[in-house]
Design a protein around this motif. Structure first.
Motif, PDB file in Angstrom:
ATOM      1  N   VAL A  22     -81.046 -43.172 109.091  1.00  0.00           N
ATOM      2  CA  VAL A  22     -80.681 -41.761 109.295  1.00  0.00           C
ATOM      3  C   VAL A  22     -79.519 -41.359 108.375  1.00  0.00           C
ATOM      4  O   VAL A  22     -79.011 -40.243 108.412  1.00  0.00           O
ATOM      5  CB  VAL A  22     -80.381 -41.530 110.814  1.00  0.00           C
ATOM      6  CG1 VAL A  22     -79.173 -42.300 111.278  1.00  0.00           C
ATOM      7  CG2 VAL A  22     -80.275 -40.069 111.185  1.00  0.00           C
ATOM      8  N   HIS A  23     -79.144 -42.284 107.470  1.00  0.00           N
ATOM      9  CA  HIS A  23     -77.898 -42.130 106.700  1.00  0.00           C
ATOM     10  C   HIS A  23     -77.916 -41.010 105.672  1.00  0.00           C
ATOM     11  O   HIS A  23     -76.924 -40.313 105.499  1.00  0.00           O
ATOM     12  CB  HIS A  23     -77.545 -43.461 106.039  1.00  0.00           C
ATOM     13  CG  HIS A  23     -77.627 -44.601 106.996  1.00  0.00           C
ATOM     14  ND1 HIS A  23     -78.782 -45.331 107.186  1.00  0.00           N
ATOM     15  CD2 HIS A  23     -76.726 -45.090 107.854  1.00  0.00           C
ATOM     16  CE1 HIS A  23     -78.578 -46.235 108.119  1.00  0.00           C
ATOM     17  NE2 HIS A  23     -77.347 -46.114 108.550  1.00  0.00           N
ATOM     18  N   ALA A  24     -79.019 -40.843 104.942  1.00  0.00           N
ATOM     19  CA  ALA A  24     -79.032 -39.803 103.900  1.00  0.00           C
ATOM     20  C   ALA A  24     -78.920 -38.427 104.547  1.00  0.00           C
ATOM     21  O   ALA A  24     -78.239 -37.529 104.035  1.00  0.00           O
ATOM     22  CB  ALA A  24     -80.296 -39.905 103.043  1.00  0.00           C
ATOM     23  N   LEU A  25     -79.579 -38.309 105.694  1.00  0.00           N
ATOM     24  CA  LEU A  25     -79.483 -37.040 106.427  1.00  0.00           C
ATOM     25  C   LEU A  25     -78.018 -36.778 106.827  1.00  0.00           C
ATOM     26  O   LEU A  25     -77.482 -35.679 106.646  1.00  0.00           O
ATOM     27  CB  LEU A  25     -80.388 -37.153 107.660  1.00  0.00           C
ATOM     28  CG  LEU A  25     -80.707 -35.943 108.492  1.00  0.00           C
ATOM     29  CD1 LEU A  25     -82.043 -36.188 109.203  1.00  0.00           C
ATOM     30  CD2 LEU A  25     -79.643 -35.704 109.538  1.00  0.00           C
ATOM     31  N   ALA A  26     -77.362 -37.821 107.330  1.00  0.00           N
ATOM     32  CA  ALA A  26     -75.952 -37.680 107.722  1.00  0.00           C
ATOM     33  C   ALA A  26     -75.074 -37.403 106.505  1.00  0.00           C
ATOM     34  O   ALA A  26     -74.127 -36.597 106.576  1.00  0.00           O
ATOM     35  CB  ALA A  26     -75.485 -38.938 108.445  1.00  0.00           C
ATOM     36  N   ALA A  27     -75.391 -38.041 105.374  1.00  0.00           N
ATOM     37  CA  ALA A  27     -74.574 -37.845 104.162  1.00  0.00           C
ATOM     38  C   ALA A  27     -74.677 -36.399 103.683  1.00  0.00           C
ATOM     39  O   ALA A  27     -73.679 -35.776 103.298  1.00  0.00           O
ATOM     40  CB  ALA A  27     -75.029 -38.800 103.062  1.00  0.00           C
ATOM     41  N   TRP A  28     -75.893 -35.864 103.717  1.00  0.00           N
ATOM     42  CA  TRP A  28     -76.076 -34.488 103.258  1.00  0.00           C
ATOM     43  C   TRP A  28     -75.340 -33.517 104.178  1.00  0.00           C
ATOM     44  O   TRP A  28     -74.624 -32.608 103.730  1.00  0.00           O
ATOM     45  CB  TRP A  28     -77.567 -34.151 103.159  1.00  0.00           C
ATOM     46  CG  TRP A  28     -77.847 -32.729 102.803  1.00  0.00           C
ATOM     47  CD1 TRP A  28     -78.525 -31.820 103.541  1.00  0.00           C
ATOM     48  CD2 TRP A  28     -77.429 -32.040 101.612  1.00  0.00           C
ATOM     49  NE1 TRP A  28     -78.558 -30.603 102.895  1.00  0.00           N
ATOM     50  CE2 TRP A  28     -77.894 -30.703 101.705  1.00  0.00           C
ATOM     51  CE3 TRP A  28     -76.699 -32.410 100.478  1.00  0.00           C
ATOM     52  CZ2 TRP A  28     -77.667 -29.754 100.712  1.00  0.00           C
ATOM     53  CZ3 TRP A  28     -76.464 -31.456  99.495  1.00  0.00           C
ATOM     54  CH2 TRP A  28     -76.950 -30.152  99.614  1.00  0.00           C
ATOM     55  N   GLU A  29     -75.467 -33.722 105.479  1.00  0.00           N
ATOM     56  CA  GLU A  29     -74.783 -32.832 106.436  1.00  0.00           C
ATOM     57  C   GLU A  29     -73.265 -32.981 106.318  1.00  0.00           C
ATOM     58  O   GLU A  29     -72.512 -32.017 106.485  1.00  0.00           O
ATOM     59  CB  GLU A  29     -75.247 -33.111 107.869  1.00  0.00           C
ATOM     60  CG  GLU A  29     -76.721 -32.799 108.133  1.00  0.00           C
ATOM     61  CD  GLU A  29     -77.068 -31.308 108.015  1.00  0.00           C
ATOM     62  OE1 GLU A  29     -76.161 -30.477 107.936  1.00  0.00           O
ATOM     63  OE2 GLU A  29     -78.282 -30.997 107.990  1.00  0.00           O
ATOM     64  N   THR A  30     -72.813 -34.186 106.055  1.00  0.00           N
ATOM     65  CA  THR A  30     -71.373 -34.425 105.888  1.00  0.00           C
ATOM     66  C   THR A  30     -70.878 -33.687 104.645  1.00  0.00           C
ATOM     67  O   THR A  30     -69.814 -33.046 104.657  1.00  0.00           O
ATOM     68  CB  THR A  30     -71.104 -35.940 105.786  1.00  0.00           C
ATOM     69  OG1 THR A  30     -71.472 -36.527 107.039  1.00  0.00           O
ATOM     70  CG2 THR A  30     -69.653 -36.257 105.489  1.00  0.00           C
ATOM     71  N   PHE A  31     -71.650 -33.762 103.571  1.00  0.00           N
ATOM     72  CA  PHE A  31     -71.304 -33.018 102.353  1.00  0.00           C
ATOM     73  C   PHE A  31     -71.197 -31.528 102.660  1.00  0.00           C
ATOM     74  O   PHE A  31     -70.240 -30.854 102.278  1.00  0.00           O
ATOM     75  CB  PHE A  31     -72.367 -33.256 101.273  1.00  0.00           C
ATOM     76  CG  PHE A  31     -72.265 -32.271 100.131  1.00  0.00           C
ATOM     77  CD1 PHE A  31     -71.327 -32.444  99.125  1.00  0.00           C
ATOM     78  CD2 PHE A  31     -73.091 -31.140 100.096  1.00  0.00           C
ATOM     79  CE1 PHE A  31     -71.209 -31.512  98.102  1.00  0.00           C
ATOM     80  CE2 PHE A  31     -72.974 -30.209  99.071  1.00  0.00           C
ATOM     81  CZ  PHE A  31     -72.025 -30.395  98.072  1.00  0.00           C
ATOM     82  N   ARG A  32     -72.200 -30.998 103.377  1.00  0.00           N
ATOM     83  CA  ARG A  32     -72.262 -29.552 103.611  1.00  0.00           C
ATOM     84  C   ARG A  32     -71.078 -29.035 104.423  1.00  0.00           C
ATOM     85  O   ARG A  32     -70.742 -27.860 104.365  1.00  0.00           O
ATOM     86  CB  ARG A  32     -73.576 -29.196 104.338  1.00  0.00           C
ATOM     87  CG  ARG A  32     -74.790 -29.403 103.451  1.00  0.00           C
ATOM     88  CD  ARG A  32     -75.977 -28.580 103.874  1.00  0.00           C
ATOM     89  NE  ARG A  32     -76.146 -28.532 105.306  1.00  0.00           N
ATOM     90  CZ  ARG A  32     -76.538 -27.440 105.957  1.00  0.00           C
ATOM     91  NH1 ARG A  32     -76.788 -26.337 105.307  1.00  0.00           N
ATOM     92  NH2 ARG A  32     -76.689 -27.477 107.268  1.00  0.00           N
ATOM     93  N   ALA A  33     -70.449 -29.933 105.209  1.00  0.00           N
ATOM     94  CA  ALA A  33     -69.310 -29.498 106.024  1.00  0.00           C
ATOM     95  C   ALA A  33     -68.076 -29.207 105.172  1.00  0.00           C
ATOM     96  O   ALA A  33     -67.224 -28.412 105.578  1.00  0.00           O
ATOM     97  CB  ALA A  33     -68.982 -30.570 107.061  1.00  0.00           C
ATOM     98  N   ALA A  34     -67.965 -29.847 104.013  1.00  0.00           N
ATOM     99  CA  ALA A  34     -66.772 -29.663 103.166  1.00  0.00           C
ATOM    100  C   ALA A  34     -67.132 -29.979 101.718  1.00  0.00           C
ATOM    101  O   ALA A  34     -66.686 -30.985 101.157  1.00  0.00           O
ATOM    102  CB  ALA A  34     -65.647 -30.582 103.649  1.00  0.00           C
ATOM    103  N   PRO A  35     -67.928 -29.099 101.087  1.00  0.00           N
ATOM    104  CA  PRO A  35     -68.416 -29.406  99.731  1.00  0.00           C
ATOM    105  C   PRO A  35     -67.292 -29.619  98.713  1.00  0.00           C
ATOM    106  O   PRO A  35     -67.395 -30.510  97.856  1.00  0.00           O
ATOM    107  CB  PRO A  35     -69.258 -28.176  99.366  1.00  0.00           C
ATOM    108  CG  PRO A  35     -69.471 -27.411 100.626  1.00  0.00           C
ATOM    109  CD  PRO A  35     -68.451 -27.849 101.610  1.00  0.00           C
TER     110      PRO A  35
END
Ligand code: 9YW
Length: 423
Positions: free
Chosen positions: A111-124
């Motif tokens: 589930v990591h890439a999904l989490a990485a993308w969402e983490t990026f989107r929180a603070a680009p």
């Protein structure tokens, strides 16, 4: 004055932070776990985007040379015997470079890439400044390559898992049949989990004997991915669904990095088709795991069979939604997803993955329902998860019928997904 749900959830994540990553819960799980860290990042991003990025970076810092992301990264400052099986059991130093953190040799759902993308989107901006995605992307790609390259034991384009621990749903009734063929270990060991949790809510001693045997065999073969050495090998719908959803996230990440998303979109379509063509049971309205050794579907009512809802463009989403609200899961009525079919004689309301509702599973269904336009049902699940956490705290799992809390308290992914649902 009593604190609000958000403040209480934040407190859990702050308390469980160990400097580089977050433990799932003190006592029972004192190290870093792979898919826990992904869910934790999804919550932490609302509290400290920097920490959320570090959470994933520290996990991928322990990635093996073959691309696998180990399911446990051991915290060197925690006593070696605090958790069983610990570093001395796994002996990861035999297959990793000097200085590599001690880890297990199994994996968990991707589930990591999904989490990485969402983490990026929180603070680009912060992420770009820190080079978060440029550093993580090649590692995520190597992780997926390990799964699709080394773990396609069935030769049908799906990932096989080789241990119930790899499913993240350790003692799910879905694994009873393949596990029954495994001779329990004859080695002596002490279950540390029973010092922190009630035996009636955990896997049995017989389960553990078999888990240890499977892990010992993998280790003793140098963690080689050779089907002949694995007594247990199954294609799991949850693992493959999260791989597909993560490929969609990799496509987004590629675009952000100025790279071509097409290979990831092609992978998404390939895994989605393989899932729908080979693991979906139209008569039953859900996905079943498949035993690679016998070639047989593992017919059973695990909630894992509903998780493909997270896959964009899934052609059978309507049938899955019907199943979630039918008598086996009653999601529209109770708002919490039982981990196993409520109408089955094997359902056990308080035993780990054999019936209790888990918050990460609820979060995945919430996301999947929204993806397929089921906003009302998604709102019911969101409300069910929030009110359960408000009533019983951030427990590891809850009885889906009485809503009583069970397992560990102050459990990190419970707090994390609640923070995300509140955002
Ligand atoms: C264990 C940490 C892990 C989760 C798994 C869950 C459990 C470890 O705890 O496994 O000791 O049995 O089944 O999904 O990642 O929270």
């Amino acid at each position: 004055m009593s604190l609000g749900l958000r403040e209480r959830a934040s407190r859990v994540l702050l308390d469980n932070w160990h400097g580089q990553s977050t433990i799932p819960a003190s006592g029972l799980y004192p190290h870093q776990w792979s898919w826990d860290s992904a869910f934790i990042a999804l919550g932490l991003r609302h509290l400290s985007p920097r920490r959320a990025q570090r959470e994933l970076e520290s996990l991928f810092g322990a990635q093996w040379p073959d691309g696998r992301v180990p399911h446990i990264v051991f915290d060197a400052s925690t006593p070696a015997d605090a958790y069983f099986p610990g570093p001395a059991f796994w002996q990861s130093a035999a297959v990793t470079a000097p200085g590599h953190p001690a880890t297990s040799g199994l994996i968990q759902p991707p589930v990591h890439a999904l989490a990485a993308w969402e983490t990026f989107r929180a603070a680009p901006e912060l992420a770009r400044e820190r080079g978060f995605l440029p550093r993580l992307y090649p590692r995520l790609v190597a992780w997926h390559r390990y799964l699709t390259g080394r773990r396609d034991f069935g030769g049908r384009g799906l990932v096989s898992i080789v241990h119930p621990w790899e499913s993240g749903m350790d003692n799910s009734p879905a694994w009873d049949t393949p596990l029954s063929r495994v001779a329990p270990t004859t080695s002596l060991f002490t279950r540390r989990d029973l010092q922190h949790a009630a035996a009636g809510e955990r896997p049995t001693d017989l389960d553990y004997g078999r888990y240890v045997r499977l892990a010992q065999t993998y280790r003793d073969h140098g963690y080689a991915d050779d089907l002949a050495t694995h007594a247990f090998a199954v294609e799991d719908p949850l693992t493959n669904a999260l791989l597909a959803a993560s490929e969609a996230a990799l496509a987004d990440i590629a675009v952000e990095l100025g790279l071509d998303p097409a290979p990831h979109l092609a992978e998404l379509a390939r895994v989605r088709d393989a899932l729908a063509d080979t693991l979906f049971d139209g008569g039953d309205g859900c996905f079943h795991a498949r035993d690679v050794h016998s070639g047989q579907p593992l017919r059973c009512g695990s909630v894992a069979g509903l998780i493909p809802l997270v896959v964009p463009g899934l052609p059978v989403a309507d049938a899955l939604v019907k199943t979630t609200v039918g008598p086996r899961f009653r999601l529209g009525e109770i708002g919490l997803p039982p981990s196993f079919d409520l109408t089955d004689a094997m359902f056990e309301a308080t035993r780990y993955w054999r019936g209790p509702a888990w918050f990460n599973i609820g979060w995945l269904l919430w996301r999947g329902l929204r993806l397929h336009g089921e906003h009302e049902l998604a709102a019911t699940v969101r409300a069910g998860l929030l009110s359960a956490a408000d009533d019983v705290g951030f427990r590891e799992y809850v009885d889906p019928l009485t809503r009583n809390g069970h397992g560990a308290s102050d459990f990190s992914w419970t707090a994390a997904v609640i923070l995300d649902l509140l955002a």
